[in-house]
Design a protein around this motif. Structure first.
Motif, short mmCIF file in Angstrom:
data_model
loop_
_atom_site.label_atom_id
_atom_site.label_comp_id
_atom_site.label_asym_id
_atom_site.label_seq_id
_atom_site.Cartn_x
_atom_site.Cartn_y
_atom_site.Cartn_z
N ARG B 80 0.84 -1.20 0.00
CA ARG B 80 0.00 0.00 0.00
C ARG B 80 0.87 1.25 0.00
N PRO B 81 1.50 1.56 -1.14
CA PRO B 81 2.34 2.76 -1.19
C PRO B 81 1.51 4.01 -0.91
N GLU B 82 2.19 5.02 -0.38
CA GLU B 82 1.47 6.22 0.08
C GLU B 82 0.68 6.88 -1.05
N ALA B 83 1.23 6.83 -2.27
CA ALA B 83 0.56 7.47 -3.39
C ALA B 83 -0.82 6.89 -3.62
N THR B 84 -1.06 5.68 -3.16
CA THR B 84 -2.39 5.08 -3.39
C THR B 84 -3.30 5.25 -2.19
N THR B 93 -10.11 0.93 -0.24
CA THR B 93 -9.48 -0.16 -0.99
C THR B 93 -8.23 -0.61 -0.24
N GLY B 94 -7.74 -1.79 -0.64
CA GLY B 94 -6.60 -2.38 0.04
C GLY B 94 -5.32 -2.18 -0.74
N GLY B 95 -4.52 -3.24 -0.81
CA GLY B 95 -3.23 -3.14 -1.46
C GLY B 95 -3.33 -3.25 -2.97
N LEU B 96 -2.19 -3.05 -3.62
CA LEU B 96 -2.13 -3.09 -5.07
C LEU B 96 -2.50 -4.49 -5.58
N MET B 97 -3.26 -4.54 -6.66
CA MET B 97 -3.66 -5.82 -7.24
C MET B 97 -3.21 -5.85 -8.70
N PRO B 98 -2.20 -6.67 -9.00
CA PRO B 98 -1.71 -6.70 -10.38
C PRO B 98 -2.79 -7.21 -11.32
N SER B 99 -2.68 -6.82 -12.57
CA SER B 99 -3.64 -7.33 -13.56
C SER B 99 -3.28 -8.77 -13.89
N PRO B 100 -4.25 -9.65 -13.93
CA PRO B 100 -3.96 -11.02 -14.32
C PRO B 100 -3.82 -11.16 -15.84
N PHE B 101 -4.06 -10.08 -16.56
CA PHE B 101 -4.07 -10.16 -18.02
C PHE B 101 -2.72 -9.70 -18.58
N ALA B 102 -2.22 -10.50 -19.51
CA ALA B 102 -0.91 -10.19 -20.10
C ALA B 102 -1.06 -9.09 -21.15
N THR B 391 -5.81 -0.72 -6.84
CA THR B 391 -5.85 -1.41 -5.55
C THR B 391 -7.12 -2.24 -5.48
N THR B 392 -7.15 -3.16 -4.53
CA THR B 392 -8.31 -4.05 -4.47
C THR B 392 -9.42 -3.44 -3.65
N GLN B 393 -10.62 -3.80 -4.04
CA GLN B 393 -11.76 -3.59 -3.15
C GLN B 393 -12.24 -4.98 -2.76
N GLY B 394 -12.35 -5.25 -1.49
CA GLY B 394 -12.67 -6.60 -1.05
C GLY B 394 -11.57 -7.53 -1.51
N ALA B 395 -11.94 -8.77 -1.83
CA ALA B 395 -10.94 -9.75 -2.18
C ALA B 395 -10.47 -9.58 -3.62
N ASP B 396 -11.41 -9.27 -4.52
CA ASP B 396 -11.05 -9.38 -5.93
C ASP B 396 -11.72 -8.31 -6.79
N GLY B 397 -12.10 -7.19 -6.18
CA GLY B 397 -12.75 -6.15 -6.97
C GLY B 397 -11.86 -4.93 -7.11
N ARG B 398 -12.33 -4.00 -7.93
CA ARG B 398 -11.64 -2.71 -8.05
C ARG B 398 -12.69 -1.61 -7.90
N ASP B 399 -12.30 -0.52 -7.23
CA ASP B 399 -13.24 0.57 -6.95
C ASP B 399 -13.21 1.60 -8.08
N ASP B 424 0.47 7.55 -12.97
CA ASP B 424 1.64 7.29 -12.15
C ASP B 424 2.04 5.81 -12.28
N GLN B 425 3.08 5.44 -11.56
CA GLN B 425 3.61 4.08 -11.76
C GLN B 425 2.61 2.98 -11.39
N TRP B 426 1.59 3.37 -10.60
CA TRP B 426 0.59 2.36 -10.20
C TRP B 426 -0.64 2.38 -11.10
N GLY B 427 -0.73 3.39 -11.96
CA GLY B 427 -1.94 3.48 -12.79
C GLY B 427 -3.11 4.09 -12.05
N PHE B 428 -2.81 4.89 -11.03
CA PHE B 428 -3.90 5.44 -10.20
C PHE B 428 -4.28 6.85 -10.65
#
Lengths: 911, 479
Positions: B80-84, B93-102, B391-399, B424-428
């Motif tokens: 959970r970097p400060e920028a997020t 929302t919680g921590g960063l959630m990488p995209s599962p898509f290549a 970042t995640t919302q709940g287990a597997d969502g995005r806000d 930014d580097q996180w896409g936020f």
């Protein structure tokens, strides 16, 4: 404000300004440190610091607002760079639009501290619309026999000046169709046309007008014009359908007010502040029903989108509706900046908005305060009586339970025996058991259920441990269950515990502060907690009653029923307004989060001297103050604006064409002296709209025919000088209602709820749920009520009404636009509605007229109010003979003929 | 066909009544090209695009799963970097959630697109992805209104209405602003309302089931009670009455305009139905758009949201092409009703399912527009009201995320094969060349030949603009 003006200003003003100035530095410095410095740090100081000072600019050195003020030029440069998006450089982090705007405004202000332009009020007051209207002398004209009313002299004089000659008067059939549509929005009946054409008395015209003004349909027609301005709708119109309950009451209030010719000044006062004035005293709907003018305005989404912004938008809606609709000036632009053309500074906007600031747009009961108090009192007493009854039942149930508590052993053993019998498949009748043991069946049943459930309250835990194995090993002989000694002993033990608890409880209850110690766990879990074995709900307790308590209960119940019958009438309730009047600060650039100087509550400065509204002397400006300032006879705008609107609806164009804008960007009056005279006489006649209709409609000008005349056309192509009556297309309401009337399908009932929104009504193409929200519509041929009663939705506007230029009900609509597009004509050609009307007209002409020619003469009179000429007769006969019936489900030849009449231009326009 | 021709051709018996002579003296009939509020108006400067197709992903797709690759998310997953954490969105929302898509580079430009859009990716060199979009609030309703009307409250006209007001319509027989979809979206008709602009500029919503009658698409397009010949004969009679009425009262413009309008309506009955008749398309075209073929019965289902029917979305894309081909100014296609892309939970499954429903139809639209030479003058816009959090919302969502998100444009005067701006580097949060919705609007108007500062309408005493007092044309994406 410059020094000269300051010196001249009154003592109060001076002191106010002084106090403002005294405050200013502190505020400025706070603003600089809290709002500006963080932005500079984030976006500028990386390059323009003391250390780097790129471009030789060091913004870090400005540590206080005083230092800022020493270098205005630099800040002007900063403002320019910001304004052109040159700074911060593209590749660097950018401020948000809002941050940029804030910084820009602040820097501009530092750069040009004295830039605010002062209004020259003396000059501003010389503008025609801000001068009070005065009776003007009747102009001298050559054509002295032409005028019939005062206004004709003004019209004719202007024509003579341009060398124009008015055309001939309209035929009587034309005039009565025009006058009838104009006043009641319906065509004249055959009888009315005949009577008028035969009437040779000199006052024949006046009697037609009087008859029409007395018709209750007058309010339906003219009320609708007002509802356009009031942006009336039946729902709130945000992201979901949110109906405004009983919105129709406001619509009916307007219609009724116009029908009884409520003086226009009172019409305005009641709509703005009916709750703050004392007359009329007897009819609370009359007094309060008009408040929907404000209460039915849009309510915007609050929550995350910003409550302050939404409230500011709601204020703007009320001010815009009022200013354009009633005052004929545009004020809402001053929400963000001084009016660019009219003498309305931003501060005036907030001064005036104070009348609404803090107001709630909530429903209101239309009743006297006494009646509302009586209702509230009755409601409170009803609630209290109900509670008392409930309390009685509850305490009775505890009393009974408490008696039975002494026999807990008998209940336990009986219940246990029944449980054993049941488990052995033997007859187990609880009623019989209760009778035998003299137990209350209700409580025994609860014990049985408790044992069956296996979950017992704490005091029973030990007993259950014994009882359960006993149940399995119990001996049953001839239908009787033997109770094991161990269980009997345990039961006795429990009985003793309970008895001790009861004693303790009685002692507790006798203490003065019985709440200090709670009842013991045993009492709670067996007697007082909800759902315990010796408890009873209200209904069960009532069933257990007998003797005196039962009698007592019945008496209480009877009294309650008696009391319910005495309910005072429930008054109607509809969206309204209450409160307001709180002073505001200017919102800098319209942003409610950025407060500027305080705006002394009050009316527009340009008008307030005339109306002597000295509101500066207090810090309140109520809606009533606002209403009184608006209808003050010295207010130069109000009477002019309404007179001009009425003129517009009679002639298709106002004396001032821009109906809602009499300011510098509006049109100039074509007949200024006429507008003034008429406005003053209107006020002198008691602000009577019916007086005004008579005055206008009995004129020679209103009687003119519609024929074009080449010379006049060349000199005055848009007919500004009224040398003829310009034909007008019927608006949606008159067109649809007119068709219903001609087809004999008009349902003339007045008032009431907007056509039932729950009725599935017309199916809208492919939009499930949409149609059911909207209900019967203007395009539903089964619906013969007048169009003014169709439901109006902001959320899902009726597409057919929109197609025919019905205005968007989110904003005050000054006038109807008149568009002509093929989709309208598709409706004319193909809709169920017009087809049904054609069938109605065909049925109407079928019976009374037998010959072909009689029939088409009747059709002509019904549809156009006149007889066909020879060419038209020939053409019609030709069509009737050449056309063919299409067969089942198709229009007959006569229906096709009627359809063509209704689809024609002559039906669609009034001349 | 002018009115005079119409009367001459169909009005048998005219001569007998002497109407022919009457018509001969009438100079007003049928001469004016339709001069009404929908008449063509010249743009402020030569336009690159003439029409707009807006592919509306209602509910807001996630940028980091589609068009804005952020490989760093994998490395810092769950952190959970400060920028997020300092950016407030609708929910916590919680921590960063990488995209599962290549993500893969596509086309000559090497534009990176996620595996969710394999077919759209074939047109990478035509796409201009703006990765630095911003809007005002993380609220669907307000941000819908912002994207469609330039205001977070429902009090302004939609951009489609502005375009019709500014440019008129190229086709007299069809509404100029058509909204296609599966039902009512969030906000309903207020998204395409004309507000204070004249009512004829409002969008016409057309919601069609899989099977429908083309002549019932526009209200009252079909006459149920008269054969075409009888209708023509009856209309001739009406027009003859109108002619005599004019003879009596004079040749008012208003009379003439309405007579022409009746003729236009008569013709519209056939031409408008024809525009909505997709059965005229070849089998290969129908398969291209996914109306037939292997995946044509696929329906995207998203937990808690409305479904999206792939064949309906494809059919709407095909209709959009037919409509712009016929000169309709603005076509908006909503992706299902409600807001299917609002993946507060099961973001991965939701995006996979939705992309499967729309990818091939969108690619088909681009291909078809291109092969017909229409893409050059048609501006295609893809996107939602905002983006989603990295970042995640709940287990597997995005806000919701209004600080930074992606849209793409194609055709109509924009540079293809490019990504503009960056988050930014996180896409936020958009950090490089942020583009507010006002800027997007200014740019769209610019491409259509209109200066957003000059396209004004006076209402309530002041001039209103689509962009209010904001908006900068994004010059960097202009071809």
């Amino acid at each position: 404000m410059n020094i000269c003006q300051l010196a001249l200003a009154g003592i109060f003003l001076t002191s106010m300004v002084t106090s403002l100035r005294a405050q200013a530095p502190a505020k400025d410095s706070e603003f600089f440190t809290q709002n500006i410095q963080p932005l500079l740090r984030e976006y500028c100081l990386k390059c323009h610091s003391a250390e780097k000072h790129k471009g030789d600019i060091d913004l870090e050195s400005f540590s206080s607002v005083d230092q800022v003020k020493k270098n205005p030029k630099l800040w002007l440069t900063v403002a320019e760079q910001l304004g052109h998006n040159e700074m911060p450089p593209k590749e660097k982090p950018q401020p948000t639009a809002a941050q940029r705007a804030q910084l820009l405004e602040w820097a501009t202000h530092q750069g040009r501290p004295a830039a605010a332009k002062a209004i020259d009020w003396d000059h501003a007051r010389t503008y025609w619309a801000f001068q009070p209207p005065l009776i003007q002398p009747r102009p001298k004209i050559k054509d002295a026999h032409w005028p019939k009313r005062e206004l004709d002299y003004f019209i004719r004089a202007a024509q003579e000046k341009q060398g124009l000659k008015p055309g001939p008067a309209a035929a009587r059939s034309t005039w009565i169709r025009r006058a009838t549509f104009d006043l009641i929005g319906l065509p004249p009946t055959l009888e009315e046309i005949d009577a008028f054409e035969r009437d040779t008395q000199p006052d024949a015209f006046a009697r037609v007008i009087d008859r029409l003004l007395a018709s209750p349909h007058y309010g339906e027609r003219w009320g609708r014009f007002w509802l356009d301005l009031a942006r009336y709708a039946d729902d709130e119109g945000v992201s979901f359908l949110t109906p405004s309950p009983n919105a129709y009451l406001y619509r009916d209030w307007v219609i009724q007010a116009l029908n009884r010719d409520l003086p226009y000044d009172q019409f305005i006062r009641l709509q703005l502040a009916g709750d703050e004035i004392t007359e009329p005293t007897n009819d609370w709907f009359e007094r309060l029903g008009g408040l929907g003018f404000q209460g039915l305005g849009p309510q915007f989404r609050k929550g995350a989108a910003g409550e302050a912004k939404a409230k500011a938008d709601e204020l703007e809606d009320r001010i815009d509706t009022l200013s354009r609709g009633v005052l004929g000036v545009t004020i809402s632009c001053a929400r963000c900046h001084d009016h660019k053309f009219d003498p309305i500074p931003t501060r005036d906007y907030y001064s005036l908005a104070a009348a609404y600031n803090g107001a709630a747009w909530s429903p209101r009961l239309f009743a006297s305060p006494e009646a509302i108090a009586a209702l509230k009192k009755w409601e409170a007493e009803l609630a209290e009586r109900k509670a008392r009854l409930k309390q009685f039942a509850a305490s009775e149930s505890q009393r009974l339970g408490s008696i039975e508590l002494t026999r807990v052993d008998a209940y336990l053993i009986s219940a246990w025996k029944l449980q054993v019998l049941k488990s052995r498949g033997q007859p187990a009748d609880p009623i019989a058991a209760a009778q035998r043991e003299k137990l209350t069946p209700h409580f025994l049943n609860q014990w049985i259920q408790l044992l069956a459930g296996g979950k017992a309250p704490a005091p029973l835990k030990e007993w259950l441990v014994i009882a359960d194995p006993s149940a399995k090993s119990a001996v049953v002989k001839d239908g009787a269950v033997e109770v094991p000694v161990a269980l009997l002993a345990q039961t006795e033990k429990l009985k003793a515990t309970v008895a001790a608890a009861r004693l303790e409880e009685e002692h507790r209850k006798s203490q003065p502060d019985k709440k200090a110690t709670p009842a013991s766990a045993v009492i709670q879990e067996l007697l007082t907690n909800p759902g315990v074995p010796f408890g009873a709900g209200e209904k069960e307790a009532v069933a257990l009653l007998s003797g005196e308590p039962q009698k007592q209960y019945r008496q209480l119940l009877q009294a309650l029923e008696q009391f319910e019958k005495m309910a005072p009438p429930t008054p109607l309730q509809s969206p309204s307004v209450s409160g307001g009047g709180q002073p505001m600060n200017v919102f800098v650039r319209g942003n409610p989060e950025k407060l500027g100087e305080p705006a002394p509550p009050g009316f527009l400065k340009i008008l307030s001297e005339r109306t002597a509204t000295k509101v500066e002397t207090r810090n309140q400006f109520s809606r009533l103050d606002l209403a009184n300032a608006i209808v003050n006879p010295k207010n130069p705008l109000t009477a002019r604006v309404i007179v001009n609107r009425v003129w517009h609806y009679h002639f298709g164009r106002g004396i001032v064409a821009s109906l809602g804008n009499f300011g510098h960007l509006g049109d100039r009056p074509t007949h200024p002296a006429l507008l003034d005279t008429l406005s003053v006489r209107f006020m002198e006649s008691g602000w009577s709209l019916k007086w005004l209709h008579r005055e206008i409609m009995l004129s020679a000008t209103y009687r003119l025919g519609g024929v074009m005349e080449t010379r006049n056309l060349a000199a005055d192509p848009d007919n500004h000088l009224l040398w003829r009556m310009t034909p007008r297309r019927l608006d949606l309401e008159a067109w649809r209602d007119g068709m219903l009337a001609v087809a004999g399908r008009l349902d003339p009932r007045l008032g009431g709820p907007s056509l039932d929104p729950k009725n599935p009504g017309v199916k809208q193409d492919g939009l499930p749920g949409y149609s059911s929200m909207i209900g019967p519509h203007a395009d539903d041929p089964a619906q013969g009520r007048r169009t003014v009663y169709c439901i109006i939705s902001r959320y899902a506007p009726n597409p057919t009404m929109g197609l025919f230029d019905f205005p968007e009900p989110n904003v005050a609509s000054d006038r109807r636009t008149v568009t002509t597009i093929p989709q309208q004509q598709l409706f004319v050609l193909n809709s169920q509605f017009v087809h049904t009307m054609a069938k109605g007209l065909a049925a109407r002409i079928e019976q009374p007229a037998t010959s072909e020619e009689d029939r088409l003469r009747l059709a002509w009179r019904l549809a156009y109010g006149r007889l066909p000429d020879a060419r038209e007769t020939k053409l019609a006969l030709l069509f009737l003979r050449s056309a063919g019936d299409g067969g089942t489900g198709q229009l007959t030849v006569w229906e096709q003929f009627c359809h063509s009449l209704l689809a024609s231009n002559e039906f669609t326009f009034i001349n | 066909m002018s009115l005079r021709e119409a009367l001459a051709r169909c009005g048998h018996g005219v001569g007998m009544l002497g109407l022919a002579g009457l018509l001969g003296t009438e100079s007003h009939a049928g001469t004016a090209a339709s001069g009404g509020p929908l008449a063509l108006k010249p743009p402020h400067f030569p336009a690159k695009a003439k029409r707009v197709i807006h592919l509306w992903m209602n509910g807001a797709p996630s940028q980091v799963d589609t068009f804005d690759p952020k490989p760093l998310l994998a490395k810092y997953a769950g952190q959970r970097p400060e920028a997020t954490t300092t950016l407030t969105t609708e929910n916590n929302t919680g921590g960063l959630m990488p995209s599962p898509f290549a993500f893969k580079k596509h086309g000559q430009s090497g534009l990176e697109i996620s595996e969710l859009f394999p077919n759209v990716a074939r047109f990478a060199d035509d796409l201009c992805v703006i990765r630095s979009m911003q809007t005002d609030v993380p609220v669907h309703e307000s941000s819908n209104w912002m994207m469609f009307t330039g205001s977070i409250q429902p009090n302004r006209p939609s951009y489609g209405s502005w375009l019709l007001y500014g440019l008129g319509n190229e086709n007299d027989n069809l509404p100029g602003f058509i909204v296609l979809g599966e039902g009512l979206p969030v906000n309903g008709p207020s998204n395409w309302s004309s507000r204070f602009l004249p009512g004829i500029y409002q969008g016409s919503q057309v919601t069609l089931p899989r099977v429908y009658q083309p002549q019932e698409v526009i209200p009252h397009l079909h006459n149920e009670h008269l054969s075409s010949a009888n209708q023509r004969r009856a209309l001739d009679f009406t027009q003859q009455l109108n002619q005599l009425h004019k003879d009596r009262w004079g040749s008012e413009n208003a009379f003439n305009t309405r007579m022409q309008s009746l003729e236009l309506a008569f013709r519209m009955q056939t031409s408008a139905a024809e525009a909505f008749d997709v059965s005229q398309e070849s089998e290969s075209i129908r398969e291209l758009y996914g109306l037939t073929g292997p995946d044509s019965n696929f329906v995207a289902t998203i937990p808690g949201q409305s479904t999206v029917d792939r064949a309906l979305f494809g059919r709407n894309c095909l209709l959009a092409r037919r409509l712009v081909e016929r000169g309709v100014r603005v076509v908006q296609i909503y992706c299902g009703k409600g807001q299917p892309w609002d993946t507060h939970s099961q973001n991965t499954d939701g995006h996979r399912s939705l992309a499967r429903a729309v990818d091939q139809p969108i690619a088909a639209l681009l291909q078809d527009l291109k092969q017909r030479g229409l893409l050059d003058e048609t501006l295609v816009l893809w996107g939602g009201e905002f983006g989603r959090t990295p970042t995640t919302q709940g287990a597997d969502g995005r806000d919701h995320n209004h600080y930074g998100f992606s849209v793409w444009l194609a055709g109509g005067g924009v540079k293809g094969g490019m990504a503009y701006g960056a988050t930014d580097q996180w896409g936020f949060r958009a950090t490089e060349n942020p583009v507010h919705v006002h800027d997007l609007h200014a740019t769209m108007l610019h491409l259509m030949g209109l200066d957003h500062k000059r396209l004004t309408f006076r209402h309530g005493g002041r001039d209103y603009r689509l962009t209010d007092v904001q908006g900068e044309v994004v010059k960097g994406i202009l071809a």
